[in-house]
Design an enzyme around this catalytic site. Structure first.
Site, PDB file in Angstrom:
ATOM      1  N   GLU A  88       0.825  -1.213   0.000  1.00 49.26           N
ATOM      2  CA  GLU A  88       0.000   0.000   0.000  1.00 49.26           C
ATOM      3  C   GLU A  88       0.858   1.261   0.000  1.00 49.26           C
ATOM      4  OE1 GLU A  88      -2.896  -0.304   3.155  1.00 49.26           O
ATOM      5  OE2 GLU A  88      -3.420  -2.353   2.532  1.00 49.26           O
ATOM      6  N   THR A 266     -11.027  27.864 -18.855  1.00 45.05           N
ATOM      7  CA  THR A 266     -10.282  26.607 -18.849  1.00 45.05           C
ATOM      8  C   THR A 266     -10.638  25.719 -17.665  1.00 45.05           C
ATOM      9  OG1 THR A 266      -8.048  25.703 -19.078  1.00 45.05           O
ATOM     10  CG2 THR A 266      -8.321  27.505 -17.534  1.00 45.05           C
TER      11      THR A 266
END
Length: 325
Positions: A88, A266
């Site tokens: 992990e 944007t």
């Protein structure tokens, strides 16, 4: 909005997870691997971890001596950490970066040789020792605070979008206004006495972008359209923007103090990117997507402020306003 931190561990390491959650509560929103909001029913464990890696700003994996490993050839017996903790850590390391994924390990826990030469957060529970768990936790907090002040090019586009928006619009408009001291307003060139620009960032982005927000904002605030002037003998066109004359009487034959307002179109790209990054087949509120959107808007603002502060034409003239409804 605080950054989001995923905390993982073995079952035996949960007491340290609880301690760290309490220690870090003022600085981050902690999502522990045992929380109901993390591992939901009927979901594959790997898919859940990948999703958490996408959502998290930081990750902390607690490595404790849960198993005993014996190397018969060398006659060694060591306390080792669980394989899933290392896995992990690697997963989040790739998703968030080396500056944002931390291994919080017991000082004598045996780590894989890949960690040789890598500084990790090694803690002891011996009171008064230089690496007592309280001291190492403070080191972790400082590392998170340092990283939070910086922006990186990640899987989502806000950093690159802010860089492009600054270079392609903000800097060019401010440079033209500061150099030429005039604008093109109602098809006439008008001198200006000064300029201020406010970049407006909405609290949230519509599914179809920011066009509706721009229209509403300009209407409510009585903004008019103008352009930067084009100098004689040069080619090209001016940069359009919305502004208002403040106070209004300045526009009556006098040089204009131009107050410019711009909503970056944007920003709509952020929504489209999140749809690809975290696909769903459901309709309705999605707290994970809302988190990513807020994170991207915050990062866009931070990157933009950085560039504004480092340019002579924009510093002191441009302000970024977040969370506008």
């Amino acid at each position: 909005m605080k950054p989001r931190l995923f905390i993982g561990s073995s079952s035996e390491g949960l007491k340290y997870v609880t301690y760290l959650e309490r220690k870090l509560a003022d600085y981050v929103d902690c999502y522990k691997w045992v929380d109901d909001a993390v591992f939901v029913p009927n979901k594959n464990t790997l898919d859940v971890l990948i999703k958490q890696a996408k959502l998290s700003d930081f990750a902390l994996l607690v490595a404790t001596k849960d198993d005993v490993t014996t190397n018969e050839a060398r006659g060694l017996t060591r306390g080792t950490i669980r394989d899933n903790v290392i896995f992990e850590h690697g997963l989040f390391l790739g998703a968030t970066s080396a500056e944002r994924a931390f291994l919080f390990a017991q000082e004598d826990a045996d780590l894989p040789s890949d960690f040789n030469g890598v500084s990790t957060l090694r803690f002891s529970e011996t009171i008064g020792k230089f690496n007592h768990i309280d001291v190492v936790a403070e080191q972790l907090i400082k590392a998170i605070q340092r990283a939070e002040k910086q922006s990186e090019l990640g899987f989502l586009p806000s950093t690159a979008l802010a860089m492009g928006y600054f270079t392609g619009f903000v800097k060019r408009v401010c440079e033209a206004l500061g150099r030429d001291r005039k604008i093109l307003y109602k098809k006439e060139e008008r001198p200006i006495s000064g300029y201020q620009m406010k970049v407006i960032l909405p609290a949230n982005i519509d599914d179809d972008g920011v066009n509706a927000f721009i229209s509403k904002y300009n209407h409510i605030n009585g903004l008019e359209q103008a352009d930067t002037a084009v100098l004689p003998g040069t080619q090209g066109r001016g940069y359009p923007f919305h502004f208002k004359i403040d106070p209004p009487e300045e526009g009556e034959g006098n040089p204009i103090n131009a107050h410019i307002f711009d909503v970056p179109t944007t920003l709509g790209t952020i929504v489209e990117a999140i749809k690809l990054y975290l696909p769903t087949n459901t309709i309705g509120p999605d707290i994970d997507k809302e988190h990513l959107e807020r994170r991207e808007l915050r990062n866009f603002a931070n990157v933009l402020r950085h560039y504004i502060s480092r340019n002579a034409w924009t510093k002191g003239h441009v302000e970024v306003i977040e969370g506008v409804e």
